[in-house]
Design a protein around this motif. Structure first.
Motif, PDB file in Angstrom:
ATOM      1  N   PRO A   1       0.820  -1.133  -0.014  1.00 35.22           N
ATOM      2  CA  PRO A   1       0.161   0.117  -0.190  1.00 35.22           C
ATOM      3  C   PRO A   1       0.868   1.301   0.001  1.00 35.22           C
ATOM      4  O   PRO A   1       1.333   1.711   0.965  1.00 35.22           O
ATOM      5  CB  PRO A   1      -0.994  -0.120   1.202  1.00 35.22           C
ATOM      6  CG  PRO A   1       0.196  -0.977   2.003  1.00 35.22           C
ATOM      7  CD  PRO A   1       0.848  -1.845   1.238  1.00 35.22           C
ATOM      8  N   ARG A   2       1.156   1.827  -0.982  1.00 34.57           N
ATOM      9  CA  ARG A   2       1.931   2.961  -1.532  1.00 34.57           C
ATOM     10  C   ARG A   2       1.339   4.199  -0.723  1.00 34.57           C
ATOM     11  O   ARG A   2       1.945   5.215  -0.117  1.00 34.57           O
ATOM     12  CB  ARG A   2       2.351   3.108  -2.721  1.00 34.57           C
ATOM     13  CG  ARG A   2       3.163   1.834  -3.614  1.00 34.57           C
ATOM     14  CD  ARG A   2       3.397   2.186  -4.699  1.00 34.57           C
ATOM     15  NE  ARG A   2       4.190   1.322  -5.337  1.00 34.57           N
ATOM     16  CZ  ARG A   2       4.646   1.234  -6.652  1.00 34.57           C
ATOM     17  NH1 ARG A   2       4.529   2.457  -7.475  1.00 34.57           N
ATOM     18  NH2 ARG A   2       5.326   0.183  -7.445  1.00 34.57           N
ATOM     19  N   PHE A   3      -0.007   4.347  -0.739  1.00 36.51           N
ATOM     20  CA  PHE A   3      -0.711   5.645  -0.159  1.00 36.51           C
ATOM     21  C   PHE A   3      -1.698   5.282   0.773  1.00 36.51           C
ATOM     22  O   PHE A   3      -2.351   3.889   0.603  1.00 36.51           O
ATOM     23  CB  PHE A   3      -1.355   6.318  -1.420  1.00 36.51           C
ATOM     24  CG  PHE A   3      -0.485   6.457  -2.614  1.00 36.51           C
ATOM     25  CD1 PHE A   3       0.485   7.783  -2.404  1.00 36.51           C
ATOM     26  CD2 PHE A   3      -0.449   5.930  -3.877  1.00 36.51           C
ATOM     27  CE1 PHE A   3       1.336   7.820  -3.677  1.00 36.51           C
ATOM     28  CE2 PHE A   3       0.452   6.004  -4.917  1.00 36.51           C
ATOM     29  CZ  PHE A   3       1.479   6.913  -4.833  1.00 36.51           C
TER      30      PHE A   3
ATOM     31  N   ALA B   1      13.126  -6.858   3.474  1.00 34.85           N
ATOM     32  CA  ALA B   1      11.942  -6.065   3.728  1.00 34.85           C
ATOM     33  C   ALA B   1      10.781  -6.604   2.972  1.00 34.85           C
ATOM     34  O   ALA B   1       9.778  -6.571   3.523  1.00 34.85           O
ATOM     35  CB  ALA B   1      12.248  -4.558   3.143  1.00 34.85           C
ATOM     36  N   LEU B   2      10.875  -7.107   1.684  1.00 37.22           N
ATOM     37  CA  LEU B   2       9.846  -7.355   1.201  1.00 37.22           C
ATOM     38  C   LEU B   2       9.339  -8.644   1.694  1.00 37.22           C
ATOM     39  O   LEU B   2       8.217  -9.273   1.986  1.00 37.22           O
ATOM     40  CB  LEU B   2      10.363  -7.938  -0.355  1.00 37.22           C
ATOM     41  CG  LEU B   2      10.522  -6.761  -1.264  1.00 37.22           C
ATOM     42  CD1 LEU B   2      11.058  -7.130  -2.561  1.00 37.22           C
ATOM     43  CD2 LEU B   2       9.273  -5.833  -1.106  1.00 37.22           C
ATOM     44  N   GLN B   3      10.313  -9.774   2.198  1.00 37.98           N
ATOM     45  CA  GLN B   3       9.861 -10.868   2.799  1.00 37.98           C
ATOM     46  C   GLN B   3       9.366 -10.731   4.268  1.00 37.98           C
ATOM     47  O   GLN B   3       8.011 -11.223   4.390  1.00 37.98           O
ATOM     48  CB  GLN B   3      11.323 -11.739   3.253  1.00 37.98           C
ATOM     49  CG  GLN B   3      12.021 -12.220   2.064  1.00 37.98           C
ATOM     50  CD  GLN B   3      13.285 -12.933   2.447  1.00 37.98           C
ATOM     51  OE1 GLN B   3      13.855 -12.791   3.596  1.00 37.98           O
ATOM     52  NE2 GLN B   3      13.628 -13.673   1.498  1.00 37.98           N
ATOM     53  N   GLN B   4       9.845  -9.667   4.967  1.00 31.60           N
ATOM     54  CA  GLN B   4       9.093  -9.714   6.340  1.00 31.60           C
ATOM     55  C   GLN B   4       7.847  -8.808   6.019  1.00 31.60           C
ATOM     56  O   GLN B   4       6.772  -9.175   6.882  1.00 31.60           O
ATOM     57  CB  GLN B   4      10.112  -9.034   7.305  1.00 31.60           C
ATOM     58  CG  GLN B   4      11.238  -9.781   7.609  1.00 31.60           C
ATOM     59  CD  GLN B   4      10.863 -11.167   8.046  1.00 31.60           C
ATOM     60  OE1 GLN B   4      10.127 -11.445   8.968  1.00 31.60           O
ATOM     61  NE2 GLN B   4      11.495 -12.217   7.869  1.00 31.60           N
ATOM     62  N   ASN B   5       7.857  -7.637   5.345  1.00 27.07           N
ATOM     63  CA  ASN B   5       6.633  -6.639   5.470  1.00 27.07           C
ATOM     64  C   ASN B   5       5.310  -7.227   4.766  1.00 27.07           C
ATOM     65  O   ASN B   5       4.303  -6.957   5.001  1.00 27.07           O
ATOM     66  CB  ASN B   5       7.093  -5.494   4.624  1.00 27.07           C
ATOM     67  CG  ASN B   5       8.302  -4.843   5.602  1.00 27.07           C
ATOM     68  OD1 ASN B   5       8.351  -4.983   6.821  1.00 27.07           O
ATOM     69  ND2 ASN B   5       8.671  -3.831   4.963  1.00 27.07           N
ATOM     70  N   TYR B   6       5.656  -8.164   3.655  1.00 24.68           N
ATOM     71  CA  TYR B   6       4.558  -8.820   2.708  1.00 24.68           C
ATOM     72  C   TYR B   6       4.383 -10.104   2.832  1.00 24.68           C
ATOM     73  O   TYR B   6       3.320 -10.719   3.138  1.00 24.68           O
ATOM     74  CB  TYR B   6       4.684  -8.017   1.247  1.00 24.68           C
ATOM     75  CG  TYR B   6       5.072  -6.491   1.318  1.00 24.68           C
ATOM     76  CD1 TYR B   6       4.340  -5.796   1.834  1.00 24.68           C
ATOM     77  CD2 TYR B   6       6.165  -6.192   0.931  1.00 24.68           C
ATOM     78  CE1 TYR B   6       4.251  -4.301   1.629  1.00 24.68           C
ATOM     79  CE2 TYR B   6       6.747  -4.815   0.874  1.00 24.68           C
ATOM     80  CZ  TYR B   6       5.736  -3.834   1.224  1.00 24.68           C
ATOM     81  OH  TYR B   6       5.892  -2.577   1.411  1.00 24.68           O
ATOM     82  N   ILE B   7       5.401 -11.107   2.442  1.00 23.82           N
ATOM     83  CA  ILE B   7       5.307 -12.325   2.553  1.00 23.82           C
ATOM     84  C   ILE B   7       4.977 -12.847   3.735  1.00 23.82           C
ATOM     85  O   ILE B   7       3.978 -13.760   3.957  1.00 23.82           O
ATOM     86  CB  ILE B   7       6.526 -12.914   1.979  1.00 23.82           C
ATOM     87  CG1 ILE B   7       6.893 -12.462   0.639  1.00 23.82           C
ATOM     88  CG2 ILE B   7       6.322 -14.548   1.836  1.00 23.82           C
ATOM     89  CD1 ILE B   7       5.541 -12.621  -0.296  1.00 23.82           C
ATOM     90  N   VAL B   8       5.665 -12.567   4.772  1.00 27.64           N
ATOM     91  CA  VAL B   8       5.562 -13.225   6.068  1.00 27.64           C
ATOM     92  C   VAL B   8       4.343 -12.320   6.884  1.00 27.64           C
ATOM     93  O   VAL B   8       3.477 -13.202   7.163  1.00 27.64           O
ATOM     94  CB  VAL B   8       6.787 -12.832   7.030  1.00 27.64           C
ATOM     95  CG1 VAL B   8       6.255 -13.269   8.665  1.00 27.64           C
ATOM     96  CG2 VAL B   8       7.732 -13.447   6.573  1.00 27.64           C
ATOM     97  N   ALA B   9       4.234 -11.179   6.671  1.00 27.14           N
ATOM     98  CA  ALA B   9       3.167 -10.361   7.597  1.00 27.14           C
ATOM     99  C   ALA B   9       1.695 -10.682   6.937  1.00 27.14           C
ATOM    100  O   ALA B   9       0.706 -10.871   7.512  1.00 27.14           O
ATOM    101  CB  ALA B   9       3.327  -8.914   7.580  1.00 27.14           C
ATOM    102  N   GLN B  10       1.733 -10.730   5.582  1.00 33.14           N
ATOM    103  CA  GLN B  10       0.357 -10.855   4.879  1.00 33.14           C
ATOM    104  C   GLN B  10      -0.052 -12.212   4.258  1.00 33.14           C
ATOM    105  O   GLN B  10      -1.052 -12.263   3.904  1.00 33.14           O
ATOM    106  CB  GLN B  10       0.314  -9.741   3.661  1.00 33.14           C
ATOM    107  CG  GLN B  10       0.687  -8.177   4.009  1.00 33.14           C
ATOM    108  CD  GLN B  10       0.656  -7.434   2.708  1.00 33.14           C
ATOM    109  OE1 GLN B  10       0.808  -7.856   1.521  1.00 33.14           O
ATOM    110  NE2 GLN B  10       0.667  -6.137   3.010  1.00 33.14           N
ATOM    111  N   LEU B  11       0.899 -13.234   4.326  1.00 31.77           N
ATOM    112  CA  LEU B  11       0.620 -14.486   3.971  1.00 31.77           C
ATOM    113  C   LEU B  11       1.025 -15.687   4.927  1.00 31.77           C
ATOM    114  O   LEU B  11       0.213 -16.442   5.425  1.00 31.77           O
ATOM    115  CB  LEU B  11       1.292 -14.702   2.656  1.00 31.77           C
ATOM    116  CG  LEU B  11       0.940 -16.327   1.743  1.00 31.77           C
ATOM    117  CD1 LEU B  11      -0.541 -16.303   1.620  1.00 31.77           C
ATOM    118  CD2 LEU B  11       1.714 -15.942   0.565  1.00 31.77           C
ATOM    119  N   LEU B  12       2.255 -15.711   5.231  1.00 35.53           N
ATOM    120  CA  LEU B  12       2.642 -16.804   5.918  1.00 35.53           C
ATOM    121  C   LEU B  12       2.235 -16.872   7.439  1.00 35.53           C
ATOM    122  O   LEU B  12       1.889 -18.034   7.964  1.00 35.53           O
ATOM    123  CB  LEU B  12       4.328 -16.993   6.172  1.00 35.53           C
ATOM    124  CG  LEU B  12       4.932 -17.360   4.855  1.00 35.53           C
ATOM    125  CD1 LEU B  12       6.318 -17.079   5.054  1.00 35.53           C
ATOM    126  CD2 LEU B  12       4.527 -18.580   4.344  1.00 35.53           C
TER     127      LEU B  12
END
Length: 476
Positions: free
Chosen positions: A221-223, A360-371
């Motif tokens: 979410p950029r904005f 950053a991509l792993q923790q902020n999106y893959i882990v937090a939003q999926l795993l």
């Protein structure tokens, strides 16, 4: 009587205030800044451009060599061969049970039963780079209470379904681009088409409402208030298309340059040719080692050929701009495979920046939003099915959390890395568990392997002094 003067003074003050900004080109007063060159409504404009951008970038990912390399390297770096999990529960028996369940889920996690979790995450990462988002639907088999994942296409979430809440019914939902929000702005549901729109057997049925508890939405979410994602390659997609055009034009130019030709001129215009002899200008052609006999007085010239000495520098500069602005952090020398132009220090600096972006991509999106939602659902199914006794599941939910360890990056210089890790552990700057976790391994698994290894004796382990005194090869 004083009101006209007050109005006049106010008007003059406003004009002076406006003129005070006319010297900055950013305001458009200088005339060089296009009025359309701005984001007036970032959320609305990104929603309008996201689906068109994803289609164009998907075409480039399959046809543009540089974009395809960026997508592949980014997805591989984010996922690798898949993460390992470390349960936070203090009871080793509960941890062992959850580890067994996770391992079974890892082997075949998707609904189709065709790939492991690592392969599934690779598809999620590709969707994140190309479409800017990825949707995963939880499907639970009620007979055996097991979880399976269904990867949804970004177009399968109906982006055309927008129903604003007018506030006339109190808690009426607000649907934006297929994402439903409640009255306070929480995501409560997604409107999903039964089949993918691009499938040969796509149905025309309307979208159905799926609870947000059963859908994982991986996006950036950029904005503020941004309901859907947009590809990080959007900023460089036009430049990548121009790079293709430049490469095609360069290839045509190279082919044209390779065609050696000559022009035979008659300055006087009085020469006569014997068309039955070898000096016929219509029959003259160049061959390797050939000796030409030109008509008397004829002059030979060759068409000028433009230089292409700086073409490689221009194309390399464009490729660097694309890699730098791709949003994935893939270095130029990794995306292009041009390792000859990179020295040791520059390569290490570029890989360090790339590693930070990947983490950053792993923790902020893959882990937090999926795993993390996947792990929570697996634990919940084990508790509800009675396969695991958890009397403190509701009172102490932090005990049933988990940490995901992604595979580490191989060191550029293994000896230097071993020295640094050994000295940091000896100086108590880092713990042994931290060093092992950085490599993507579970410290408990490493300890179990060491105990089970008959050759792992104490006298074979190297101490700090022995490692520090080892010679290092010079880096050329």
């Amino acid at each position: 009587m004083k009101s006209p003067n007050i109005f006049k003074r106010t008007t003059c003050a406003l004009r002076a205030f406006a003129r005070s900004f006319s010297g900055y080109d950013i305001t458009g007063g200088a005339g060089r800044w296009p009025h359309s060159y701005m984001l007036n409504a970032p959320v609305a404009q990104s929603l309008a451009a996201a689906r068109l951008a994803s289609r164009k970038i998907a075409h480039q990912a399959e046809n543009n060599a540089l974009v395809s390399s960026i997508v592949t390297n980014a997805a591989t770096a984010i996922v690798g061969d898949g993460p390992t999990v470390r349960s936070a529960h203090p009871d080793p028996d509960v941890n062992a049970h959850l580890q067994r369940v996770w391992n079974e889920f890892y082997k075949s996690c998707d609904l189709e039963g065709t790939m492991s979790l690592a392969g599934y995450l690779n598809r999620v990462a590709r969707g994140f780079v190309i479409d800017g988002e990825s949707f995963t639907k939880f499907v639970v088999d009620p007979s055996i209470m097991s979880l399976r994942l269904q990867l949804l296409s970004a177009d399968q979430v109906d982006s055309a379904r927008t129903v604003p809440s007018l506030g006339t019914t109190g808690d009426s939902p607000n649907i934006v681009a297929g994402v439903e929000f409640d009255a306070i702005g929480r995501r409560v549901a997604y409107w999903v088409l039964p089949t993918q729109p691009d499938a040969p057997w796509a149905s025309v049925l309307p979208p159905v409402r799926v609870s947000a508890l059963d859908v994982c939405h991986v996006f950036e979410p950029r904005f503020p208030g941004m309901p859907r994602g947009i590809s990080p390659l959007t900023a460089v997609a036009p430049l990548a298309m121009q790079l293709d055009e430049a490469v095609d034009a360069s290839i045509v130019k190279l082919k044209t340059t390779a065609l050696l030709s000559m022009l035979i001129r008659d300055p006087e215009g009085e020469l006569s040719y014997d068309f039955d002899s070898t000096n016929n200008p219509q029959a003259l052609h160049l061959e390797p080692g050939a000796t030409l006999r030109l008509p008397p007085g004829a002059d030979v010239t060759f068409p000028p050929v433009s230089e292409m000495n700086t073409l490689g520098e221009v194309l390399s500069h464009i490729e660097r701009l694309i890699c730098a602005g791709s949003g994935t952090g893939v270095p130029f020398f990794i995306a292009t495979g041009d390792l000859a132009s990179v020295n040791f220090s520059a390569g290490k600096l570029g890989m360090t920046a790339f590693l930070r972006r990947v983490k950053a991509l792993q923790q902020n999106y893959i882990v937090a939003q999926l795993l993390t939602p996947i792990w929570d659902r697996i634990v919940l199914l084990e508790v509800l099915s009675g396969r695991m006794r958890a009397p403190d599941y509701e009172t102490n939910p932090e005990r049933y959390a988990a940490q995901f360890l992604f595979p580490g990056w191989p060191p550029i210089d293994e000896l230097k890395s071993a020295k640094a890790n050994t000295l940091n552990i000896a100086a108590k700057v880092k713990s042994r568990s931290e060093v092992i976790s950085e490599g993507g391994r579970d410290p408990a698994d490493v300890d179990a392997e060491i105990e089970a290894d008959p050759f792992a004796a104490d006298d074979l382990s190297a101490d700090v002094t022995n490692i520090s005194n080892q010679n290092e090869p010079e880096n050329n």
